[in-house]
Design an enzyme around this catalytic site. Sequence first.
Site, PDB file in Angstrom:
ATOM      1  N   LYS A  38       0.854  -1.193   0.000  1.00  0.00           N
ATOM      2  CA  LYS A  38       0.000   0.000   0.000  1.00  0.00           C
ATOM      3  C   LYS A  38       0.888   1.240   0.000  1.00  0.00           C
ATOM      4  O   LYS A  38       1.727   1.418   0.887  1.00  0.00           O
ATOM      5  CB  LYS A  38      -0.907   0.007   1.231  1.00  0.00           C
ATOM      6  CG  LYS A  38      -1.860   1.198   1.245  1.00  0.00           C
ATOM      7  CD  LYS A  38      -2.849   1.107   2.396  1.00  0.00           C
ATOM      8  CE  LYS A  38      -2.333   1.658   3.682  1.00  0.00           C
ATOM      9  NZ  LYS A  38      -2.187   3.129   3.704  1.00  0.00           N
ATOM     10  N   ASP A  66      -3.248   4.301  -1.896  1.00  0.00           N
ATOM     11  CA  ASP A  66      -4.151   4.797  -0.847  1.00  0.00           C
ATOM     12  C   ASP A  66      -4.115   6.322  -0.797  1.00  0.00           C
ATOM     13  O   ASP A  66      -3.521   6.916   0.092  1.00  0.00           O
ATOM     14  CB  ASP A  66      -3.732   4.190   0.498  1.00  0.00           C
ATOM     15  CG  ASP A  66      -4.709   4.508   1.608  1.00  0.00           C
ATOM     16  OD1 ASP A  66      -5.843   4.902   1.304  1.00  0.00           O
ATOM     17  OD2 ASP A  66      -4.328   4.351   2.781  1.00  0.00           O
ATOM     18  N   LYS A  68      -6.902   8.259  -0.820  1.00  0.00           N
ATOM     19  CA  LYS A  68      -8.120   8.752  -0.146  1.00  0.00           C
ATOM     20  C   LYS A  68      -8.643  10.009  -0.850  1.00  0.00           C
ATOM     21  O   LYS A  68      -8.716  11.092  -0.276  1.00  0.00           O
ATOM     22  CB  LYS A  68      -7.851   9.020   1.331  1.00  0.00           C
ATOM     23  CG  LYS A  68      -7.424   7.779   2.108  1.00  0.00           C
ATOM     24  CD  LYS A  68      -7.371   8.031   3.597  1.00  0.00           C
ATOM     25  CE  LYS A  68      -6.982   6.803   4.376  1.00  0.00           C
ATOM     26  NZ  LYS A  68      -5.558   6.440   4.264  1.00  0.00           N
ATOM     27  N   ASP A  71     -12.961  14.970  -3.462  1.00  0.00           N
ATOM     28  CA  ASP A  71     -13.116  16.190  -4.258  1.00  0.00           C
ATOM     29  C   ASP A  71     -14.475  16.125  -4.954  1.00  0.00           C
ATOM     30  O   ASP A  71     -15.259  15.206  -4.693  1.00  0.00           O
ATOM     31  CB  ASP A  71     -11.953  16.287  -5.275  1.00  0.00           C
ATOM     32  CG  ASP A  71     -11.592  17.733  -5.592  1.00  0.00           C
ATOM     33  OD1 ASP A  71     -12.517  18.539  -5.814  1.00  0.00           O
ATOM     34  OD2 ASP A  71     -10.395  18.054  -5.624  1.00  0.00           O
ATOM     35  N   THR A 122      -9.914   4.730  10.842  1.00  0.00           N
ATOM     36  CA  THR A 122      -9.827   3.903  12.054  1.00  0.00           C
ATOM     37  C   THR A 122      -9.166   4.653  13.211  1.00  0.00           C
ATOM     38  O   THR A 122      -9.140   4.156  14.334  1.00  0.00           O
ATOM     39  CB  THR A 122      -9.061   2.590  11.776  1.00  0.00           C
ATOM     40  OG1 THR A 122      -7.927   2.881  10.985  1.00  0.00           O
ATOM     41  CG2 THR A 122      -9.923   1.582  11.075  1.00  0.00           C
ATOM     42  N   ARG A 217       2.942  -0.275  10.865  1.00  0.00           N
ATOM     43  CA  ARG A 217       3.996  -0.217  11.882  1.00  0.00           C
ATOM     44  C   ARG A 217       4.359  -1.536  12.556  1.00  0.00           C
ATOM     45  O   ARG A 217       5.542  -1.753  12.832  1.00  0.00           O
ATOM     46  CB  ARG A 217       3.630   0.862  12.917  1.00  0.00           C
ATOM     47  CG  ARG A 217       3.826   2.264  12.354  1.00  0.00           C
ATOM     48  CD  ARG A 217       3.105   3.304  13.158  1.00  0.00           C
ATOM     49  NE  ARG A 217       1.662   3.250  12.943  1.00  0.00           N
ATOM     50  CZ  ARG A 217       0.798   4.106  13.459  1.00  0.00           C
ATOM     51  NH1 ARG A 217       1.219   5.082  14.239  1.00  0.00           N
ATOM     52  NH2 ARG A 217      -0.489   4.012  13.199  1.00  0.00           N
TER      53      ARG A 217
HETATM   54  O1  C5P Z   1       0.881   1.520  10.983  1.00  0.00           O
HETATM   55  P1  C5P Z   1      -0.552   1.056  10.861  1.00  0.00           P
HETATM   56  O2  C5P Z   1      -0.687  -0.456  10.887  1.00  0.00           O
HETATM   57  O3  C5P Z   1      -1.488   1.745  11.826  1.00  0.00           O
HETATM   58  O4  C5P Z   1      -0.964   1.523   9.398  1.00  0.00           O
HETATM   59  C1  C5P Z   1      -2.275   1.516   8.935  1.00  0.00           C
HETATM   60  C2  C5P Z   1      -2.328   2.050   7.547  1.00  0.00           C
HETATM   61  O5  C5P Z   1      -3.687   1.988   7.124  1.00  0.00           O
HETATM   62  C3  C5P Z   1      -1.879   3.499   7.398  1.00  0.00           C
HETATM   63  O6  C5P Z   1      -1.189   3.587   6.151  1.00  0.00           O
HETATM   64  C4  C5P Z   1      -3.175   4.293   7.340  1.00  0.00           C
HETATM   65  O7  C5P Z   1      -3.087   5.423   6.503  1.00  0.00           O
HETATM   66  C5  C5P Z   1      -4.128   3.273   6.715  1.00  0.00           C
HETATM   67  N1  C5P Z   1      -5.557   3.466   6.999  1.00  0.00           N
HETATM   68  C6  C5P Z   1      -6.079   3.475   8.277  1.00  0.00           C
HETATM   69  N2  C5P Z   1      -7.414   3.679   8.483  1.00  0.00           N
HETATM   70  C7  C5P Z   1      -8.244   3.845   7.446  1.00  0.00           C
HETATM   71  C8  C5P Z   1      -7.723   3.816   6.146  1.00  0.00           C
HETATM   72  C9  C5P Z   1      -6.365   3.613   5.948  1.00  0.00           C
HETATM   73  O8  C5P Z   1      -5.331   3.277   9.238  1.00  0.00           O
HETATM   74  N3  C5P Z   1      -9.541   3.973   7.658  1.00  0.00           N
END
Ligand code: C5P
Length: 242
Positions: A38, A66, A68, A71, A122, A217
């Site tokens: 991603k 991703d 997002k 617009d 989230t 992460r």
């Molecule tokens: O590091 P972590 O596991 O929290 O990464 C989650 C990834 O998912 C990040 O790149 C974040 O931008 C993405 N994301 C999210 N919640 C959403 C959509 C995408 O955490 N609703």
Amino acid sequence: MNQLISAKDRLIFALDVPDRNEAERYVRLLGDVVGCFKIGLELFIKEGPDILKMVKGNSSASIFLDLKLHDIPATVHSALRSAATHGVRFITIHGSDGESILQTASEVKGSGLEVLAVTVLTSVSESQLSGLGYKENLSLNQLVLERALCAEKSGCAGVICSGAEVAAIKNTCGAGFKAVVPGIRPAWGEVKADDQSRIVTPKDAITNGADLIVVGRPIRDASEPAVAAGKIVDEIQSAIVS
Ligand code: C5P
């Protein structure tokens, strides 16, 4: 539960790194372990579409752009058409502005690009909703479900949602409507100063009905990222067979 997708293909690694060098290091490390990379705003804004070529050159994993998008419909539609020329598998648009934006998804159907709607980030918790202007008695689950239904009716391939909402979404929108779940935290990993709020383990996400999970992460910051990713694939596999 979707048993047709392999455990590896269900794992999306969030390449949340600042530049091409770091990204390439992770793609080489994880190219055989995860099913999809991603690429988010940080990397895409820094490196542009060349970063997609780098991923394709170093791995057969698919790509999730991703961005997002948020617009007016005409602009989102044009952006989706541009994205379709890059040969990526997924792209995200925000699901907060209703049908007219979500319907742009149906206009790239058949191009190989699958459009996922972000229901509610989230990192947002229920207690923040009234501060964001939503009516007092609206629950986060209701809001997510309404947005998922709207995305499904509008022709999106699926949604991004948390592991807590995925079961209700699959029940309401049907098994063929994809649920992609970020906010994943394995029981064995710890993320410092975590900003995620609606988190679940890989096993719970899959058991609840997630088709794919997004992990950043917990893999990126692990002392051995490939080992961490492998452990998550094993956990997905055990959830598929149980
Ligand atoms: O590091 P972590 O596991 O929290 O990464 C989650 C990834 O998912 C990040 O790149 C974040 O931008 C993405 N994301 C999210 N919640 C959403 C959509 C995408 O955490 N609703």
